[in-house]
Design a protein around this motif. Structure first.
Motif, mmCIF file in Angstrom:
data_model
loop_
_atom_site.group_PDB
_atom_site.id
_atom_site.type_symbol
_atom_site.label_atom_id
_atom_site.label_comp_id
_atom_site.label_asym_id
_atom_site.label_seq_id
_atom_site.Cartn_x
_atom_site.Cartn_y
_atom_site.Cartn_z
ATOM 1 N N ALA A 94 0.827 -1.206 0.000
ATOM 2 C CA ALA A 94 0.000 0.000 0.000
ATOM 3 C C ALA A 94 0.866 1.263 0.000
ATOM 4 O O ALA A 94 0.542 2.250 -0.665
ATOM 5 C CB ALA A 94 -0.927 0.000 1.213
ATOM 6 N N ALA A 95 1.976 1.222 0.730
ATOM 7 C CA ALA A 95 2.867 2.385 0.762
ATOM 8 C C ALA A 95 3.496 2.627 -0.598
ATOM 9 O O ALA A 95 3.694 3.779 -1.016
ATOM 10 C CB ALA A 95 3.948 2.184 1.823
ATOM 11 N N VAL A 96 3.801 1.556 -1.322
ATOM 12 C CA VAL A 96 4.378 1.691 -2.659
ATOM 13 C C VAL A 96 3.343 2.264 -3.618
ATOM 14 O O VAL A 96 3.638 3.151 -4.439
ATOM 15 C CB VAL A 96 4.907 0.336 -3.162
ATOM 16 N N VAL A 97 2.102 1.765 -3.544
ATOM 17 C CA VAL A 97 1.042 2.287 -4.406
ATOM 18 C C VAL A 97 0.802 3.765 -4.097
ATOM 19 O O VAL A 97 0.633 4.589 -5.011
ATOM 20 C CB VAL A 97 -0.256 1.474 -4.232
ATOM 21 N N ALA A 98 0.798 4.132 -2.821
ATOM 22 C CA ALA A 98 0.614 5.533 -2.444
ATOM 23 C C ALA A 98 1.735 6.403 -3.012
ATOM 24 O O ALA A 98 1.494 7.538 -3.443
ATOM 25 C CB ALA A 98 0.559 5.666 -0.925
ATOM 26 N N LEU A 99 2.950 5.875 -3.051
ATOM 27 C CA LEU A 99 4.073 6.612 -3.630
ATOM 28 C C LEU A 99 3.868 6.799 -5.126
ATOM 29 O O LEU A 99 4.101 7.893 -5.669
ATOM 30 C CB LEU A 99 5.384 5.869 -3.341
ATOM 31 N N PRO A 134 -7.273 -4.267 1.745
ATOM 32 C CA PRO A 134 -8.023 -3.004 1.772
ATOM 33 C C PRO A 134 -7.119 -1.775 1.746
ATOM 34 O O PRO A 134 -7.507 -0.732 1.210
ATOM 35 C CB PRO A 134 -8.825 -3.083 3.074
ATOM 36 N N ASP A 135 -5.920 -1.874 2.319
ATOM 37 C CA ASP A 135 -5.005 -0.735 2.292
ATOM 38 C C ASP A 135 -4.496 -0.471 0.880
ATOM 39 O O ASP A 135 -4.320 0.688 0.477
ATOM 40 C CB ASP A 135 -3.824 -0.975 3.233
ATOM 41 N N VAL A 136 -4.261 -1.528 0.119
ATOM 42 C CA VAL A 136 -3.847 -1.366 -1.276
ATOM 43 C C VAL A 136 -4.978 -0.732 -2.075
ATOM 44 O O VAL A 136 -4.763 0.181 -2.889
ATOM 45 C CB VAL A 136 -3.428 -2.719 -1.890
ATOM 46 N N ARG A 137 -6.205 -1.214 -1.855
ATOM 47 C CA ARG A 137 -7.351 -0.631 -2.563
ATOM 48 C C ARG A 137 -7.464 0.861 -2.260
ATOM 49 O O ARG A 137 -7.668 1.679 -3.154
ATOM 50 C CB ARG A 137 -8.645 -1.343 -2.163
ATOM 51 N N LEU A 138 -7.339 1.190 -0.990
ATOM 52 C CA LEU A 138 -7.469 2.586 -0.581
ATOM 53 C C LEU A 138 -6.411 3.461 -1.257
ATOM 54 O O LEU A 138 -6.708 4.562 -1.726
ATOM 55 C CB LEU A 138 -7.341 2.686 0.937
ATOM 56 N N ALA A 139 -5.193 2.953 -1.327
ATOM 57 C CA ALA A 139 -4.109 3.723 -1.945
ATOM 58 C C ALA A 139 -4.285 3.844 -3.454
ATOM 59 O O ALA A 139 -3.880 4.849 -4.057
ATOM 60 C CB ALA A 139 -2.764 3.069 -1.630
ATOM 61 N N ALA A 140 -4.905 2.835 -4.090
ATOM 62 C CA ALA A 140 -5.007 2.798 -5.552
ATOM 63 C C ALA A 140 -6.180 3.603 -6.085
ATOM 64 O O ALA A 140 -6.150 4.038 -7.250
ATOM 65 C CB ALA A 140 -5.118 1.350 -6.022
ATOM 66 N N ILE A 141 -7.218 3.798 -5.293
ATOM 67 C CA ILE A 141 -8.440 4.431 -5.798
ATOM 68 C C ILE A 141 -8.175 5.779 -6.487
ATOM 69 O O ILE A 141 -8.727 6.032 -7.567
ATOM 70 C CB ILE A 141 -9.466 4.574 -4.654
ATOM 71 N N PRO A 142 -7.355 6.674 -5.931
ATOM 72 C CA PRO A 142 -7.144 7.950 -6.629
ATOM 73 C C PRO A 142 -6.596 7.779 -8.040
ATOM 74 O O PRO A 142 -6.844 8.623 -8.908
ATOM 75 C CB PRO A 142 -6.145 8.681 -5.729
ATOM 76 N N GLY A 143 -5.848 6.702 -8.287
ATOM 77 C CA GLY A 143 -5.289 6.468 -9.614
ATOM 78 C C GLY A 143 -6.342 6.306 -10.685
ATOM 79 O O GLY A 143 -6.084 6.592 -11.869
#
Length: 707
Positions: A79-84, A135-144
């Motif tokens: 999730a931290a990588v996706v957020a980056l 769910p953390d990955v989903r949360l980070a990816a949604i803005p994309g």
């Protein structure tokens, strides 16, 4: 992909701190089994490769490897990588392109266009990440989905699907936000998305938070279409949302590594603590409400209504965020803020000391308009001293101590001596004394008690240590404001120490302080005179000004001032012009040079020289002065305070400035130097008075503002 990591010439690229040759090691560390190593690598990546949101060539070159990490379920902290990835893409879109979509040219070259092109090529992968089991990955990816997926219909469909599937408030708010981002980025789908948001906002089957998000994001898409019913609807939904969400205690701030007290100025330590504090968000709806305030813009009464509801929340974290937003509104936009000031003032009596401290800090930062809070601040301080002892300034409970200190500082900024006992306790205990010193100059009526204590603090400063400079400058500034000649001996000693240790900033501050004491500092004239030939850019004009203030010898000072007018350093010219204006008609020998400087390229130089021309030459110089002042203010509104002050002194001759004055005062945003609240309030006060004087019969002539 990682097999090709070394095929890239990382050493040939640079990030914020130089060579990017460390990037491969950082990328490898992001897949480490050691959580500490991963955390350290991510911090370094944000700090250097993606410094403050910047996108450098190595930032863009890292994207394929970050994508591989994000796609690999074996990667820890995916999730931290996706957020980056999302952060790099968002910043690339915001920084790399003009509003019309053309690329901004950077120097040195940046990687924004390269990053955006790559992420849009991989946009479909964000749809898969948005469905990830984590769910953390989903949360980070949604803005994309809103930022990078160019297939608008597919993006909209995935967002609808995710909204139906996600139950958490954070994910639902982010989905609605991504929909608005999609509508703003791809006009072809804009109306479709806005219609969906309108339906969501009106759907009673949705949670109040989701409906509020839809209402706000619809407003974000079309701020010009915000109707009279939008704010009342938002306030109602905000109230429902507050009732639906659990009330939580404010989470404590993360611990920072202890900073050695003998190597770093306490002001610097506090600045980083404040930065951490202001970047923390305490309520799930805060980002959404910030978006709403941005959409409302200059609609101060409407924004005040929203903030009033935020400030009435039962959740302390929501109120804390609302207090900060209230300060931002009052410091950024003009208007009648009395209601909002009183609402913030009400937070002083909350049981949560962090909220109370933030309220007091906002009142301090808004002190030019904070007079309505005076009595509440005094009562709050008195109650704390009664309940927790007169030495509550140094209370061992950090939040109580901060709450009291902020309230004391706010009251001192209002010039109210009822804060004096706590200020004296701070100086006597030496606990956070620097915070008291910063505001001490606002109580000149207590100079007899403050000056001896300030002098004692100044004597104890060791200028052989560079980190003490900020403290010395603050004390000297306070002593100059208090104006008590009893401080002259210690200021002279400090000046000598500053010269010996080559602390040029302190030397300048000491010279300014001696100048403030005027003839009472005559005994220091020889020392001051020796510094009029100093090589430091700031020391020399400060010494000349001090020499005039303590001695008043025109024959000695005029050659020095004429020399400064010929300097290539612009602030030296401006400083010299200011002093020439203070001298007035006896400085008439400088008139030809001042006239010549009205053609100088830098508008700030022209403003200072024009003001000096008026003070020295008077009415005969009025046409040239007026022309220079109005041109400078039209070009750079930050000059407005200086310009309006001079126009005020010109009296009826300033009449041609009326149209520009009205234009300046009609702006909804704060203006003046630094666009700060204190400069802007002064600008409005002088400007309104000047307009009323120049054209009192004009319909709608503004009345002078009062705090």
């Amino acid at each position: 992909m990682f097999d090709r990591l070394q095929d890239i010439d990382w050493a040939s690229m640079e990030h914020a701190y130089g060579s990017a040759e460390e990037v491969p090691a950082l990328l490898w560390a992001l897949r480490s089994s050691d959580a500490g190593a991963r955390h350290k690598a991510l911090d370094r990546f944000y700090g250097a490769v993606h410094h403050q949101g910047s996108v450098y060539p190595p930032t863009a070159a890292s994207l394929p490897f970050l994508f591989e990490l994000a796609a690999d379920v074996a990667t820890p902290d995916r999730a931290a990588v996706v957020a980056l990835l999302v952060s790099i893409g968002r910043e690339s879109l915001e920084r790399g392109f003009e509003d019309d979509g053309t690329e901004i040219e950077y120097y040195p070259p940046m990687g924004c266009a390269q990053a955006v092109a790559f992420l849009c090529e991989r946009g479909v992968e964000f749809a898969e990440l948005a469905r990830d089991p984590d769910p953390d990955v989903r949360l980070a990816a949604i803005p994309g989905l809103g930022l990078f997926l160019d297939d608008a219909d597919r993006a909209a469909a995935v967002l609808r699907e995710r909204l139906a599937a996600e139950r958490g408030i954070a994910a639902r708010l982010r989905i609605v936000e991504a929909a608005a981002t999609l509508a703003l980025r791809l006009p072809a789908v804009s109306q479709q998305v806005m219609d969906w948001l309108a339906v969501l906002a009106a759907d009673p089957a949705q949670s109040p938070a989701t409906r509020l998000a839809a209402l706000v994001q619809r407003a974000r898409c079309a701020p010009d279409e915000i109707g009279e019913d939008v704010v009342p609807a938002a306030v109602g939904l905000l109230r429902e949302t507050a009732r639906a969400l659990p009330v939580r205690r404010i989470a404590p701030a993360p611990n920072r590594p202890a900073t050695p007290a003998d190597t770093v100025a306490p002001q610097i330590v506090a600045a980083f603590e404040d930065l951490d504090r202001h970047t923390r968000v305490h309520a799930p709806t805060t980002a959404l409400l910030r978006t709403f305030h941005e959409a409302l813009g200059a609609q101060v009464p409407e924004r005040t209504a929203v903030l009033a509801e935020q400030l009435s929340s039962p959740d302390p974290g929501s109120r804390l965020d609302a207090v900060r937003m209230s300060g931002e509104l009052m410091r950024t936009w003009r208007g009648d803020h009395t209601r909002l000031l009183l609402l913030v003032t009400d937070q002083l009596t909350t049981a949560d000391q962090e909220v109370a401290a933030e309220a007091a800090a906002v009142l301090e930062s808004c002190h030019p308009i904070a007079a309505p809070a005076r009595e509440a601040l005094a009562a709050h301080i008195d109650a704390q001293r009664t309940a927790h002892s007169p030495n509550v300034w140094a209370a061992p409970q950090a939040l109580l101590r901060k709450s009291h200190q902020e309230a004391v500082r706010a009251l001192v900024r209002l010039g109210d001596a009822r804060a004096l006992p706590s200020l004296l306790a701070a100086l006597d205990s030496d606990v956070d004394a620097w915070r008291a010193i910063q505001v001490a100059g606002h109580l000149p009526q207590a100079a007899d008690q403050l000056v001896p204590r300030l002098c004692d603090h100044l004597r104890r400063i060791d200028l052989s240590q560079q980190w003490t400079e900020m403290s010395a400058n603050a004390i000297l500034s306070a002593l100059a404001a208090l104006g008590d000649p009893a401080a002259v001996p210690v200021v002279v000693d400090t000046l000598g120490a500053a010269v010996r240790h080559e602390r040029h900033g302190v030397t300048r501050s000491a010279l300014k302080a001696l100048g403030a004491f005027g003839p009472a500092a005559t005994g220091a004239r020889d020392t001051i005179r020796s510094l009029t030939t100093a090589t430091d850019a700031h020391v020399r004009p400060a010494a000349v000004a001090a020499l005039w203030a303590v001695g008043g010898d025109l024959s000695e000072v005029m050659p020095l001032l004429l020399g400064l007018l010929d300097d290539r350093i612009t602030f030296r010219i401006s400083d010299a012009a200011d002093l020439l204006g203070e001298i007035g008609p006896p400085a008439s020998v400088a008139l030809p040079r001042l006239r010549g400087l009205l053609t100088q390229d830098y508008e700030w130089v022209r403003v200072h020289c024009a003001a000096a021309l008026w003070e020295i030459g008077g009415q005969a110089e009025a046409p040239a002065v007026l022309d220079a002042l109005l041109q400078a203010m039209a070009k750079n509104s930050a000059t407005a305070n200086h310009v309006v002050d001079c126009l005020d002194r010109m009296g009826p001759l300033a009449a041609p400035a009326l149209p520009l004055l009205r234009e300046q005062l009609a702006q909804p945003r704060r203006g003046g130097r630094f666009h700060s609240i204190d400069h802007d309030e002064a600008l409005q006060r002088v400007g309104c008075t000047l307009i009323a004087r120049l054209d009192p019969a004009a319909p709608g002539a503004p009345a002078p503002r009062t705090a």
